[in-house]
Design an enzyme around this catalytic site. Structure first.
Site, PDB file in Angstrom:
ATOM      1  N   GLY A  83      18.957  11.718  -7.850  1.00 18.09           N
ATOM      2  CA  GLY A  83      19.110  12.658  -8.963  1.00 18.09           C
ATOM      3  C   GLY A  83      18.373  12.209 -10.216  1.00 18.09           C
ATOM      4  N   LYS A 125      13.822  24.411  -0.463  1.00 22.04           N
ATOM      5  CA  LYS A 125      13.807  25.591  -1.331  1.00 22.04           C
ATOM      6  C   LYS A 125      12.950  25.452  -2.574  1.00 22.04           C
ATOM      7  CE  LYS A 125      18.351  27.299  -0.118  1.00 22.04           C
ATOM      8  NZ  LYS A 125      19.695  27.562  -0.604  1.00 22.04           N
ATOM      9  N   ARG A 131      20.858  -1.865  -2.248  1.00 18.14           N
ATOM     10  CA  ARG A 131      21.128  -1.729  -3.683  1.00 18.14           C
ATOM     11  C   ARG A 131      21.564  -3.053  -4.300  1.00 18.14           C
ATOM     12  NH1 ARG A 131      23.849   4.279  -4.143  1.00 18.14           N
ATOM     13  NH2 ARG A 131      21.850   5.351  -4.188  1.00 18.14           N
ATOM     14  N   GLY A 144      15.953  12.372  -3.375  1.00 17.06           N
ATOM     15  CA  GLY A 144      16.662  12.953  -2.235  1.00 17.06           C
ATOM     16  C   GLY A 144      16.096  12.609  -0.881  1.00 17.06           C
TER      17      GLY A 144
END
Ligand code: AMP
Length: 397
Positions: free
Chosen positions: A377, A198, A35, A354
């Site tokens: 996110g 999911k 980063r 993610g």
């Protein structure tokens, strides 16, 4: 899009929101400086113009309290090493001390402020706090994609104090362009590969991208809700029974919109959720009781390969199996290899959100895809079609 290239920073102080939320070991050493590396080009451009850089970031979750373990002082040396300039550190991010340090900053110098989240006002998006931050620079630069979906003081509210003097850093600009390349200007056929555990966590993405893609590959744990909804036997596989209607409506919507959906046809089934479980290849809709699908099967991968290689634009979010266990990683590795092949043939490929980034890093695909998003996110919310406050704040007049 207004970027640092639209400004000459000579004798100017740039207040830069970076994402230096890096991992530290127990001795407070930075264990992954990606980063920091990612923010380097923006900082260098400003210094080379003859300007100075005031860096602000959060680190961890101090929840509005001073927590020495989360002080940005721990990363100051690493930032110096990466940027190639001895960075000055000040143990506050607003107020007299910080303002004095900024006033003393000379062209070519870099100042690192203390953790923004030592103040609860940061995450609350407090206007007064943002105004105090705004005293620390002449031009505001946002180069933190990872927090662009948060309306925090340093990512969004502060921009309001810099009318005509705000812009994107190179990293954030690259992220925005990469997402646009998939969502708006992507060469067809456009394929989205969605995996993960999911359906419920991916539903908004699916609904938003259907109008933008030609092919939808569904893999991972999501598969079984779709298969069971169509009458298949999924054994003990992960399945959201309350989302079966939703799964059917997605399939119908896709059909109506002319999007081809590709579901697994066979899977690696296991008799336990364990790396050492017994495994066998079975049809996706005929998984015996006591067995669960944990990875894509060979026929499935052949089908996926064909679709991926025919694509010109590829978006990948979510692993197609339980890649954390070696026995069920092959599907995800193969998908990475197919994307690598397609990218070599000229396709644009974007991986983000993610766990797919973790998978890409773990298997060394970072340099093989066109772009790996740095924001989990923020990337997911972009794919969901949401406007990110940190981006909107720069674009607003
Ligand atoms: P997500 O954060 O939604 O992208 O989900 C990623 C997680 O999905 C990873 O930790 C995978 O292990 C998990 N996953 C992928 N395929 C399966 C599967 N067939 N059964 C259970 N979990 C899975």
């Amino acid at each position: 899009m207004i970027t640092v290239d639209d400004f000459n920073f000579e004798n100017k102080k740039a207040l830069i929101r970076v994402d230096f939320n890096v991992p530290l070991d127990e001795d407070f050493n930075v264990t992954d400086s990606n980063r920091i590396e990612a923010a380097k080009p923006t900082i260098i451009k400003i210094l080379e113009d003859g300007g100075s850089a005031v860096l602000m970031s959060h680190l961890g979750r101090p929840k509005g309290e001073r927590n020495p373990a989360l002080s940005l002082s721990h990363i100051s040396e690493k930032v110096s090493e990466v940027i190639g300039v001895q960075v000055k550190f000040i143990d506050d991010c607003i107020g007299e001390k910080a303002e004095k340090a900024v006033a003393e900053l000379e062209s070519g110098e870099v100042l690192l402020l203390e953790n923004l989240r030592f103040y609860a006002e940061e995450e609350k998006g407090d206007k007064l706090f943002a105004e105090q931050l705004s005293h620390l620079g002449d031009i505001y630069v946002n180069d933190a994609f990872g927090t662009a979906h948060r309306a925090h003081a340093s990512t969004t509210i502060v921009a309001g104090f810099f009318p005509d003097k705000k812009c994107f850093g190179y990293l954030l600009a690259k992220e925005i362009k990469a997402i646009e390349k998939v969502m708006k200007t992507g060469e067809k056929p456009v394929t989205a590969i969605l995996g993960g555990a999911k359906v419920s966590s991916k539903i908004t993405i699916i609904e938003n991208i259907l109008s933008k893609i030609n092919h939808l590959i569904i893999g991972g744990g999501m598969t079984y809700t779709f298969i069971k909804a169509q009458g298949g036997k999924v054994g003990n596989s992960i399945c959201e029974d309350d989302k079966m209607d939703l799964a059917l409506s997605i399939l119908k919507k896709a059909k109506d919109m002319g999007v081809q959906v590709h579901l697994p046809v066979d899977v690696v089934a296991a008799d336990d959720f364990s790396n050492s479980a017994n495994t066998k290849i079975v049809a996706v809709d005929d998984i015996p009781e006591g067995w669960q699908g944990l990875d894509a099967g060979p026929k499935t991968l052949e089908n996926f390969r064909e679709v991926i290689l025919a694509s010109k634009t590829i978006l990948w979010n979510g692993p197609v199996g339980v890649f954390e266990m070696e026995s069920f990683a092959e599907g995800t590795i193969s998908v990475g290899n197919f994307i690598d092949e397609a990218t070599k043939n000229g396709a644009f490929s974007l991986v983000g959100g993610g766990d797919s980034v973790a998978a890409v890093k773990q298997f060394g695909f970072e340099d093989k895809v066109s772009y790996v998003s740095t924001g989990g996110g923020a990337m997911l919310e972009s794919l969901e079609g949401k406007s990110l406050p940190g981006i909107a704040a720069i674009l607003e007049a």
